[in-house]
Scaffold this motif. Sequence first.
Motif, PDB file in Angstrom:
ATOM      1  N   ASP A   7       0.761  -1.191  -0.067  1.00  0.00           N
ATOM      2  CA  ASP A   7      -0.072  -0.186  -0.076  1.00  0.00           C
ATOM      3  C   ASP A   7       0.725   1.212   0.065  1.00  0.00           C
ATOM      4  N   PRO A   8       1.433   1.902  -1.215  1.00  0.00           N
ATOM      5  CA  PRO A   8       1.990   2.994  -1.141  1.00  0.00           C
ATOM      6  C   PRO A   8       1.637   4.215  -0.266  1.00  0.00           C
ATOM      7  N   LYS A   9       0.553   4.043   0.426  1.00  0.00           N
ATOM      8  CA  LYS A   9       0.023   5.457   1.079  1.00  0.00           C
ATOM      9  C   LYS A   9       0.531   5.109   2.716  1.00  0.00           C
ATOM     10  N   SER A  10       0.753   3.765   2.736  1.00  0.00           N
ATOM     11  CA  SER A  10       1.171   3.314   4.289  1.00  0.00           C
ATOM     12  C   SER A  10       2.570   2.831   4.349  1.00  0.00           C
ATOM     13  N   ALA A  38       4.758   4.111   9.135  1.00  0.00           N
ATOM     14  CA  ALA A  38       4.667   5.084  10.178  1.00  0.00           C
ATOM     15  C   ALA A  38       3.520   4.560  10.825  1.00  0.00           C
ATOM     16  N   TYR A  39       3.258   4.839  12.305  1.00  0.00           N
ATOM     17  CA  TYR A  39       2.339   4.482  13.158  1.00  0.00           C
ATOM     18  C   TYR A  39       1.718   5.416  13.940  1.00  0.00           C
ATOM     19  N   ASP A  40       0.401   5.541  14.175  1.00  0.00           N
ATOM     20  CA  ASP A  40      -0.105   6.097  15.388  1.00  0.00           C
ATOM     21  C   ASP A  40      -0.171   5.309  16.688  1.00  0.00           C
ATOM     22  N   LEU A  41       0.018   5.664  17.642  1.00  0.00           N
ATOM     23  CA  LEU A  41      -0.065   4.740  18.810  1.00  0.00           C
ATOM     24  C   LEU A  41      -1.196   5.049  19.680  1.00  0.00           C
ATOM     25  N   ILE A  42      -2.276   4.317  19.320  1.00  0.00           N
ATOM     26  CA  ILE A  42      -3.425   4.560  20.020  1.00  0.00           C
ATOM     27  C   ILE A  42      -4.001   4.031  21.313  1.00  0.00           C
ATOM     28  N   ARG A  53      -1.269   1.445  11.602  1.00  0.00           N
ATOM     29  CA  ARG A  53      -0.446   2.149  10.508  1.00  0.00           C
ATOM     30  C   ARG A  53      -0.845   3.184   9.891  1.00  0.00           C
ATOM     31  N   SER A  54      -0.404   4.695   9.780  1.00  0.00           N
ATOM     32  CA  SER A  54      -0.725   5.841   9.234  1.00  0.00           C
ATOM     33  C   SER A  54      -0.693   5.921   7.596  1.00  0.00           C
ATOM     34  N   SER A  55      -1.966   6.353   7.067  1.00  0.00           N
ATOM     35  CA  SER A  55      -1.973   6.417   5.635  1.00  0.00           C
ATOM     36  C   SER A  55      -1.271   7.503   5.195  1.00  0.00           C
ATOM     37  N   ASP A  56      -0.774   8.481   5.822  1.00  0.00           N
ATOM     38  CA  ASP A  56       0.023   9.731   5.712  1.00  0.00           C
ATOM     39  C   ASP A  56       1.408   9.173   4.824  1.00  0.00           C
ATOM     40  N   ALA A  57       1.586   9.232   3.461  1.00  0.00           N
ATOM     41  CA  ALA A  57       2.525   8.875   2.829  1.00  0.00           C
ATOM     42  C   ALA A  57       3.662   9.232   3.230  1.00  0.00           C
ATOM     43  N   ALA A  58       3.818  10.894   3.573  1.00  0.00           N
ATOM     44  CA  ALA A  58       4.916  11.745   3.764  1.00  0.00           C
ATOM     45  C   ALA A  58       5.692  11.048   5.008  1.00  0.00           C
ATOM     46  N   ILE A 244      11.770   3.469  15.851  1.00  0.00           N
ATOM     47  CA  ILE A 244      11.818   4.964  16.396  1.00  0.00           C
ATOM     48  C   ILE A 244      10.423   5.467  16.716  1.00  0.00           C
ATOM     49  N   ILE A 245      10.544   5.604  18.207  1.00  0.00           N
ATOM     50  CA  ILE A 245       9.177   5.849  18.842  1.00  0.00           C
ATOM     51  C   ILE A 245       9.262   7.140  19.707  1.00  0.00           C
ATOM     52  N   ASP A 246       8.182   7.728  19.637  1.00  0.00           N
ATOM     53  CA  ASP A 246       7.641   9.118  20.194  1.00  0.00           C
ATOM     54  C   ASP A 246       6.922   9.021  21.168  1.00  0.00           C
ATOM     55  N   PRO A 247       7.129   8.865  22.499  1.00  0.00           N
ATOM     56  CA  PRO A 247       5.980   8.473  23.637  1.00  0.00           C
ATOM     57  C   PRO A 247       5.230   9.919  23.735  1.00  0.00           C
ATOM     58  N   VAL A 248       5.839  10.960  23.394  1.00  0.00           N
ATOM     59  CA  VAL A 248       5.045  12.416  23.569  1.00  0.00           C
ATOM     60  C   VAL A 248       4.178  12.624  22.323  1.00  0.00           C
ATOM     61  N   GLY A 249       4.642  12.388  21.150  1.00  0.00           N
ATOM     62  CA  GLY A 249       3.682  12.748  20.284  1.00  0.00           C
ATOM     63  C   GLY A 249       2.721  11.272  19.890  1.00  0.00           C
ATOM     64  N   HIS A 250       2.952  10.245  20.533  1.00  0.00           N
ATOM     65  CA  HIS A 250       2.327   8.886  20.303  1.00  0.00           C
ATOM     66  C   HIS A 250       2.427   8.450  18.662  1.00  0.00           C
ATOM     67  N   THR A 251       3.642   8.536  18.377  1.00  0.00           N
ATOM     68  CA  THR A 251       3.947   8.042  17.020  1.00  0.00           C
ATOM     69  C   THR A 251       5.166   7.154  17.021  1.00  0.00           C
ATOM     70  N   ALA A 252       5.146   6.285  15.801  1.00  0.00           N
ATOM     71  CA  ALA A 252       6.453   5.413  15.718  1.00  0.00           C
ATOM     72  C   ALA A 252       6.669   5.198  14.423  1.00  0.00           C
ATOM     73  N   GLU A 253       7.786   4.803  13.784  1.00  0.00           N
ATOM     74  CA  GLU A 253       8.236   4.281  12.638  1.00  0.00           C
ATOM     75  C   GLU A 253       9.110   2.926  12.935  1.00  0.00           C
TER      76      GLU A 253
END
Length: 280
Positions: A7-10, A38-42, A53-58, A244-253
């Motif tokens: 999936d090129p978006k994710s 890239a992931y959102d940590l929900i 998994r995020s669908s933000d291709a950037a 790569i995990i960001d516990p402040v922004g709740h995101t990861a790669e």
Amino acid sequence: MNIQLPDPKSFGGAVLNGWTAAPVDVESFSGVIVVKAAYDLIDTGGAQRTMVRSSDAARSAIVFQDSGTPVSDGYVLTREADIALQKACVDIVVKGWGGTDVEGHVQIDGTEWLTRAPGAAGPGDFNTNLFGWHSRTEDNRSFNGVFPSDDFSHLPPGFAAKFNNFYRRSDGFTPLPESLAHELPSGKIVRIVRKDVTGDASYAVALPDLSMKARLRAWCGDCPDEPKRWCIVDTIALSPDTLIIDPVGHTAEILWRGRFDWHAVPEGKWRLAQVMEGSV
């Protein structure tokens, strides 16, 4: 050689080539597939967050250039590119939660993978990130005390694949245990612990299924050069080797890497790496 992603978006991805070191330190010219998500940590109300998994291709795009600031005695790295051809062990970065006299731990499935002593110090981002990036010019990363030259025709003398690992390993930071270091384990719980004079904080997230593979296709040369005619040369497993995990922004790669013999087909005949979720 092109890359086809589930999936090129994710997912982001690239096919690279260059010199790599085998386990017995015999260099070889390899093709390398790099895939990133890239992931959102929900927060779903449980004991640990869920990786979605995020669908933000950037966010999943491959980073091809380091970020940082040159200083008088080296380089302060704030983000290393995603294009290492190989890693000897897993890379883990915890963004944020840094500071002076902070103690930190990263545990996976109840086992300690990284530790940071209260008196940890050094150049770079240790005041910003709990477990950050370790510049190639800093002690404990460069090999034989010599920074590699710009001659990429072969590996520099004394090269070891662990040079490509960017996790922080300066004073007060323990190196990743070799017995645990091969790849991130699917489905296990990653727990980050931070301690300082104000108290303790912890953050936990469950890793998803990380199994991934790539089907390698080439033009055999005796039929029309069309996608439906490209033969399957091999199918390889991709190893999840970077978190790569960001516990402040709740995101990861998460990044995966897989190597193959670039010279397995004649020059110019590789056509496509088809990346698929699931085991080989």
